[in-house]
Each structure stands twice: as structure tokens, then as C-alpha cells.
Design an enzyme around this catalytic site. Structure first.
Site, PDB file in Angstrom:
ATOM      1  N   SER A 151       0.849  -1.187   0.000  1.00  9.77           N
ATOM      2  CA  SER A 151       0.000   0.000   0.000  1.00  9.77           C
ATOM      3  C   SER A 151       0.887   1.239   0.000  1.00  9.77           C
ATOM      4  O   SER A 151       1.993   1.229   0.557  1.00  9.77           O
ATOM      5  CB  SER A 151      -0.896   0.019   1.233  1.00  9.77           C
ATOM      6  OG  SER A 151      -1.579   1.254   1.361  1.00  9.77           O
ATOM      7  N   TYR A 165      -1.866  -0.318  10.301  1.00  8.83           N
ATOM      8  CA  TYR A 165      -1.986  -0.892   8.954  1.00  8.83           C
ATOM      9  C   TYR A 165      -0.785  -0.477   8.104  1.00  8.83           C
ATOM     10  O   TYR A 165      -0.181  -1.295   7.402  1.00  8.83           O
ATOM     11  CB  TYR A 165      -3.292  -0.413   8.318  1.00  8.83           C
ATOM     12  CG  TYR A 165      -3.466  -0.726   6.847  1.00  8.83           C
ATOM     13  CD1 TYR A 165      -3.946  -1.966   6.435  1.00  8.83           C
ATOM     14  CD2 TYR A 165      -3.191   0.245   5.878  1.00  8.83           C
ATOM     15  CE1 TYR A 165      -4.138  -2.237   5.086  1.00  8.83           C
ATOM     16  CE2 TYR A 165      -3.384  -0.022   4.526  1.00  8.83           C
ATOM     17  CZ  TYR A 165      -3.859  -1.261   4.138  1.00  8.83           C
ATOM     18  OH  TYR A 165      -4.049  -1.525   2.802  1.00  8.83           O
TER      19      TYR A 165
END
Length: 256
Positions: A151, A165
Site C-alpha cells: 500500500s 496498517y
């Protein structure tokens, strides 16, 4: 370098989190390119079945297998089912992930932190570990390629949203680079794709269905990405045109 193939003459690729979003788009794209595909999913049995049907409509073989990627027994069973149904695994897309919660880390419950790290980092570690075991030519495998889904958060940090995250995804980047070096002599390439803001239900799953529209202004290209724009990057890294690419993190984030 050509792509390894199963005895049926087609690559066999496992896609975790394959029932929706980027995973489902990747399954569809790979099926169109001639892959036989295993659709790994944790929930959403009907969605996974629909993705399988779509892949089969493109002339490939496909099967859905339920697996919790943070459970090593489930991961072993996923790869065993892939081999049993389709043949030796030659590719892995480690895509399964979630954010689960939006907010400051200080306000994020420990069980949510643990769940996010378990799925987004431990789950990827377990899946690529098993892929290395079955694909490495040194261990008797056919060789192949692994693509992890990271990501843009890994380098941006995602303050006030989900730094846990982001930390997990940064771990995925490090894992990708290290494993690429370990497997470089074993006929297995390892790379990552790092999407930015993408129109999937991951935002609703974290309890903020409107997040995408609210933060789109951050993206230099001025819009969120679509899952169908991430899938070709994953497919390229799996395929023979990327035969000299390993240890790379390919950012597909609209400039973010």
C-alpha cells in the site's frame, strides 16, 4: 524467461482475498491471460463463486477455497487444494487485507491492532513462506512468481487513520525485498504492488464508507483508482515480460 506452467500448459496462480476488490479484478485479468486460478477467500462464499464463474467463462480452470491467511493450517490447506485441483502452483498474489478501523492509534483497540497485523503482515508471511516451499526449484518446485499487495500507506504512514496498517504494509515491503534475494537463485521472483486510494469496500469495512470521496483531493491525479487499474500491474509482475524484475515495489497510486 518464460513463465512456469502446469502440466495442463497454463500457469496456476493462487490469489488470496480473491472474492472482491483488487483480488477479484486480478482473478478476472489473469483468467483472460490464460492462468488457472485459485480464489482464496475468508468470507463471501457466494462472491467467490461468482468470481470463479467469471474466470471459467474466459476458458480457464478456477476453484474457490476458503482460508484464513493468518492460520498456518489454512494456508497449507489452500496450497494443497490448489495443487490437488489445478496442479503445481506457479504464482501467488498475496492480496488479502483489511484496515478494520479508522482513528488514532491511541484510540484503536488492541484486538483490532492485532487483527490488522495478523492479516496484513503475518498472513502475507505465511502465504509467501508456503509459496517458497512449493515453488522453489531447489526444493523440487516449478519456479514461478510472487506478488504481494502492499500500500502507499507503507511510506505515507496514514496518521490519524491507521498507522498500524501502514506499519504492517511497510513490513510487507521489507519482506518482499528480502525474500526476493533469498529466492533469486531458486527460479522464483518476488515483487510488490503498492496501490493508493482504490474504489473497494475496504473503506466501508472499516466503518467509513464515505472516506474515499472525502480524501480523494490528496491524490495528484484527482481521482481514486479502480481495481481494474491495479490488476494489470500485478499480472505484469507475474508474467514473462517482468522476467528480470525482482525485489521491486511498484507504486500504482495516481501520484500519491
Amino acid at each position: 524467461m518464460s513463465s512456469p506452467q502446469s502440466p495442463a500448459g497454463r500457469p496456476v496462480t493462487v490469489v488470496t482475498g480473491g472474492s472482491r476488490g483488487i483480488g477479484a479484478a486480478t482473478v478476472d485479468h489473469l483468467a483472460r491471460q490464460g492462468h488457472d486460478v485459485v480464489v482464496g477467500y475468508r468470507s463471501g462464499r457466494e462472491e467467490a463463486a461468482a468470481v470463479v464463474s467469471g474466470a471459467q467463462a474466459h476458458g480457464g480452470r478456477a476453484v474457490a477455497v476458503r482460508a484464513d491467511v493468518s492460520d498456518p493450517d489454512d494456508v497449507d490447506a489452500l496450497f494443497a487444494a490448489a495443487a490437488g485441483h489445478l496442479g503445481p502452483v506457479t504464482g501467488l498474489v498475496a492480496n488479502a487485507g483489511l484496515t478494520a478501523h479508522l482513528g488514532d492509534l491511541a484510540d484503536t483497540p488492541v484486538d483490532v491492532v492485532r487483527q490488522v497485523i495478523d492479516v496484513n503482515l503475518l498472513g502475507v508471511v505465511l502465504c509467501v513462506r508456503r509459496a517458497a516451499q512449493v515453488m522453489s526449484r531447489r526444493r523440487g518446485g516449478p519456479g514461478g512468481a510472487i506478488v504481494t499487495v502492499s500500500s502507499s500507506a507503507a511510506t505515507l504512514g496514514s496518521a490519524h487513520e491507521y498507522v498500524h496498517y501502514a506499519a504492517a504494509k511497510a513490513g510487507v515491503d521489507a519482506l518482499t525485498m528480502g525474500l526476493a534475494k533469498e529466492l533469486a537463485d531458486d527460479g522464483v521472483r518476488v515483487n510488490a504492488v503498492a496501490p493508493g486510494l482504490v474504489r473497494t469496500d475496504i473503506h466501508a469495512g472499516a466503518g467509513d464508507a464515505g472516506r474515499l470521496e472525502r480524501v480523494t483531493a490528496r491524490v495528484p491525479m484527482g481521482r481514486p483508482g479502480e481495481p481494474e487499474e491495479i490488476a494489470p500491474a500485478i499480472a505484469w509482475l507475474l508474467g514473462p515480460d517482468a522476467g528480470y524484475v525482482t525485489g521491486a515495489v511498484l507504486r500504482v497510486a495516481g501520484g500519491l
